[in-house]
Design an enzyme around this catalytic site. Structure first.
Site, PDB file in Angstrom:
ATOM      1  N   ARG A 173       0.839  -1.057   0.008  1.00 65.66           N
ATOM      2  CA  ARG A 173      -0.033   0.064  -0.044  1.00 65.66           C
ATOM      3  C   ARG A 173       0.939   1.341   0.164  1.00 65.66           C
ATOM      4  O   ARG A 173       1.918   1.030   0.436  1.00 65.66           O
ATOM      5  CB  ARG A 173      -0.986   0.100   1.242  1.00 65.66           C
ATOM      6  CG  ARG A 173      -0.177   0.074   2.423  1.00 65.66           C
ATOM      7  CD  ARG A 173      -1.103   0.114   3.706  1.00 65.66           C
ATOM      8  NE  ARG A 173      -0.461   0.177   5.026  1.00 65.66           N
ATOM      9  CZ  ARG A 173       0.057   1.391   5.553  1.00 65.66           C
ATOM     10  NH1 ARG A 173      -0.147   2.492   4.872  1.00 65.66           N
ATOM     11  NH2 ARG A 173       0.830   1.358   6.677  1.00 65.66           N
ATOM     12  N   ARG A 177      -2.935  10.673   2.030  1.00 62.60           N
ATOM     13  CA  ARG A 177      -3.842  11.464   3.048  1.00 62.60           C
ATOM     14  C   ARG A 177      -4.436  12.313   2.518  1.00 62.60           C
ATOM     15  O   ARG A 177      -3.721  13.330   1.935  1.00 62.60           O
ATOM     16  CB  ARG A 177      -2.758  11.852   4.214  1.00 62.60           C
ATOM     17  CG  ARG A 177      -2.222  10.786   5.073  1.00 62.60           C
ATOM     18  CD  ARG A 177      -1.359  11.400   6.232  1.00 62.60           C
ATOM     19  NE  ARG A 177      -0.421  10.410   6.860  1.00 62.60           N
ATOM     20  CZ  ARG A 177       0.631  10.599   7.406  1.00 62.60           C
ATOM     21  NH1 ARG A 177       0.987  11.654   7.409  1.00 62.60           N
ATOM     22  NH2 ARG A 177       1.392   9.648   8.049  1.00 62.60           N
ATOM     23  N   ARG A 250      20.289  -6.141  -0.728  1.00 64.73           N
ATOM     24  CA  ARG A 250      20.654  -4.744  -0.992  1.00 64.73           C
ATOM     25  C   ARG A 250      21.511  -4.074  -0.073  1.00 64.73           C
ATOM     26  O   ARG A 250      21.609  -4.257   1.333  1.00 64.73           O
ATOM     27  CB  ARG A 250      19.602  -3.901  -1.301  1.00 64.73           C
ATOM     28  CG  ARG A 250      18.774  -4.245  -2.633  1.00 64.73           C
ATOM     29  CD  ARG A 250      19.625  -4.107  -3.833  1.00 64.73           C
ATOM     30  NE  ARG A 250      19.493  -2.802  -4.145  1.00 64.73           N
ATOM     31  CZ  ARG A 250      20.446  -2.572  -5.181  1.00 64.73           C
ATOM     32  NH1 ARG A 250      21.270  -3.397  -6.059  1.00 64.73           N
ATOM     33  NH2 ARG A 250      20.425  -1.072  -5.501  1.00 64.73           N
ATOM     34  N   ARG A 282      19.005   9.468  -1.272  1.00 62.74           N
ATOM     35  CA  ARG A 282      18.451  10.571  -0.561  1.00 62.74           C
ATOM     36  C   ARG A 282      19.818  11.344   0.094  1.00 62.74           C
ATOM     37  O   ARG A 282      20.805  10.599   0.094  1.00 62.74           O
ATOM     38  CB  ARG A 282      17.662  10.062   0.688  1.00 62.74           C
ATOM     39  CG  ARG A 282      18.294   9.123   1.376  1.00 62.74           C
ATOM     40  CD  ARG A 282      17.117   8.565   2.392  1.00 62.74           C
ATOM     41  NE  ARG A 282      17.679   7.372   3.362  1.00 62.74           N
ATOM     42  CZ  ARG A 282      17.008   6.754   4.394  1.00 62.74           C
ATOM     43  NH1 ARG A 282      15.762   7.017   4.758  1.00 62.74           N
ATOM     44  NH2 ARG A 282      17.573   5.809   5.092  1.00 62.74           N
ATOM     45  N   GLU A 302      23.364   8.667   0.247  1.00 59.59           N
ATOM     46  CA  GLU A 302      23.059   7.494   0.329  1.00 59.59           C
ATOM     47  C   GLU A 302      22.806   6.707  -1.018  1.00 59.59           C
ATOM     48  O   GLU A 302      21.983   6.965  -1.717  1.00 59.59           O
ATOM     49  CB  GLU A 302      21.935   7.171   1.249  1.00 59.59           C
ATOM     50  CG  GLU A 302      21.597   5.828   1.751  1.00 59.59           C
ATOM     51  CD  GLU A 302      20.525   5.898   2.746  1.00 59.59           C
ATOM     52  OE1 GLU A 302      19.527   5.262   2.352  1.00 59.59           O
ATOM     53  OE2 GLU A 302      20.880   6.565   3.776  1.00 59.59           O
ATOM     54  N   TYR A 350      12.780  -7.459   6.824  1.00 60.37           N
ATOM     55  CA  TYR A 350      12.907  -6.149   7.173  1.00 60.37           C
ATOM     56  C   TYR A 350      12.448  -5.787   8.699  1.00 60.37           C
ATOM     57  O   TYR A 350      11.069  -5.772   8.436  1.00 60.37           O
ATOM     58  CB  TYR A 350      12.333  -5.325   6.015  1.00 60.37           C
ATOM     59  CG  TYR A 350      12.923  -3.826   6.354  1.00 60.37           C
ATOM     60  CD1 TYR A 350      14.033  -3.348   5.818  1.00 60.37           C
ATOM     61  CD2 TYR A 350      11.628  -2.993   6.866  1.00 60.37           C
ATOM     62  CE1 TYR A 350      14.425  -2.005   6.158  1.00 60.37           C
ATOM     63  CE2 TYR A 350      11.966  -1.579   7.040  1.00 60.37           C
ATOM     64  CZ  TYR A 350      13.452  -1.167   6.904  1.00 60.37           C
ATOM     65  OH  TYR A 350      13.629   0.294   6.939  1.00 60.37           O
ATOM     66  N   ASP A 352      11.733  -2.861  11.205  1.00 56.48           N
ATOM     67  CA  ASP A 352      11.800  -1.368  11.878  1.00 56.48           C
ATOM     68  C   ASP A 352      12.427  -1.736  13.213  1.00 56.48           C
ATOM     69  O   ASP A 352      12.501  -2.641  13.788  1.00 56.48           O
ATOM     70  CB  ASP A 352      10.534  -0.417  12.059  1.00 56.48           C
ATOM     71  CG  ASP A 352      10.244   0.099  10.654  1.00 56.48           C
ATOM     72  OD1 ASP A 352      11.334   0.237   9.877  1.00 56.48           O
ATOM     73  OD2 ASP A 352       9.078   0.250  10.413  1.00 56.48           O
TER      74      ASP A 352
END
Length: 370
Positions: A173, A177, A250, A282, A302, A350, A352
């Site tokens: 997704r 907003r 990666r 970035r 980066e 992955y 967080d």
């Protein structure tokens, strides 16, 4: 009888969390790491009063109060809110996609106008049937205008593959907003530890034996003999000497420079470069994570890179082939009662930071039956 209850390989967030939980329950732990410092990829170093995120930006965010309370035992967190800017060939857009993004992209002003334009765009981009790749998935969610400017180039740089060659589930997704809310995350809690992440991890490991500069795999036989159980946070395929094949990752390359005569380089902590021509994804300006403290400024560009053995792995490439290979390694590990795997590399997933702590808490309860 073993000298330690747990040998924890890796002094990053997962290893430090496990060591803290086990030590507080009376277990004897030894934490080792082949790097010369603790904190793993959340490591920060002080450069003229600026806490530099050495291995990419880390913003702690969670809606899990148990995780938030645990994190706050070891540092005070500031009120940093992640508000990313996207730079497409000099055009600046808000991320995630919100009313500021839609106003800049299409000139719409009200949520109703934005919704109508989004619906129009989605009708253009959506194909019949289920999306078969990342590009089709993204077009079905936000349409071609936003996809082509803010998603396609960045994503293809990040993964080193065309969007049509990437699986659709990578973008399950895209946050959209219809408000003027620039906060990148929706979580209840968010911030950066005052004093940097390294100090946070050091506090987490307070009173626990830590040995740095030790490569576990090079000293496996002798190290295995000193502990009842191994908690391994490195790559699961490397642990088994790639016996079933190599998992893909990666990697990242960082170019960091200190600018002593520049007070403010870009006005924001994170600016994404979303066009295909700019080679980096970035630029980070680290002082903004702590509201502009420190002399001069430090910026990091980066660059995503294809991973090869010997490089630092950052992101598991969770396509079908790799996920199947990981399952085979996981099955292999289940026949080895001496070792448990954890963290992003051990679980080939992955995470967080809050996910890492939550997963570690669950693993700890399962392993210790507490």
């Amino acid at each position: 009888m073993s000298e330690y209850d747990y040998l924890i390989v890796g002094a990053g967030l997962y290893g430090a969390t496990f060591a803290r939980l086990a030590t507080d329950d009376g277990y004897k732990c030894l934490v080792i790491d082949k790097r010369p410092n603790v904190a793993g990829n959340v490591y920060t170093e002080d450069v003229n009063g600026i806490n530099v995120h050495k291995y990419g930006a880390h913003i702690f965010h969670t809606s899990d109060k148990e995780v938030w309370d645990f994190a706050n035992k070891f540092a005070e967190f500031n009120r940093y809110t992640n508000m990313v800017i996207a730079n497409y060939k000099g055009e600046l857009y808000s991320m995630p996609f919100n009313m500021y993004t839609f106003n800049k992209m299409w000139g719409v002003v009200t949520p109703e106008e934005a919704r109508a334009k989004l619906d129009e765009q989605i009708a253009i981009g959506k194909k019949d049937g289920e999306p078969e790749n990342l590009e089709e998935q993204a077009l079905s969610l936000i349409g071609p205008d936003i996809y082509n400017k803010l998603v396609k180039g960045y994503t293809e740089k990040q993964w080193g593959r065309k969007a049509t060659e990437l699986p659709a589930f990578i973008i399950k997704r895209l946050p959209v907003r219809l408000t003027y809310d620039n906060n990148y995350f929706n979580d209840s809690y968010q911030g950066i530890p005052v004093g940097g992440y390294t100090k946070w991890i050091e506090n987490m490991l307070d009173g626990i034996e830590v040995r740095l500069g030790i490569d576990y795999l090079e000293n496996k036989e002798s190290l295995d003999n000193i502990a009842s159980k191994i908690i391994y946070t490195g790559m699961i395929d490397e642990y088994y000497n790639y016996s079933l094949g190599q998992l893909e990752y990666r990697s990242l390359r960082f170019e960091t420079e200190y600018l002593p005569d520049t007070d403010d380089f870009q006005g924001n902590a994170v600016v994404n470069y979303t066009d295909a021509e700019t080679p980096f994804t970035r630029i980070l300006e680290h002082k903004h994570f702590e509201f502009g403290k420190g002399k001069g400024t430090v910026v990091t560009r980066e660059y995503p890179a294809e991973w090869k053995v010997g490089d630092e792995p950052y992101y598991p490439l969770n396509n079908e082939r790799n996920n199947e290979l990981y399952k085979r390694y996981e099955e292999l590990s289940q026949s080895d009662s001496k070792v448990e795997f954890g963290g992003r590399l051990g679980k080939y997933k992955y995470y967080d930071m809050d996910d890492t702590i939550a997963a570690c808490m669950d693993d700890y309860k399962r392993i210790t039956r507490k």
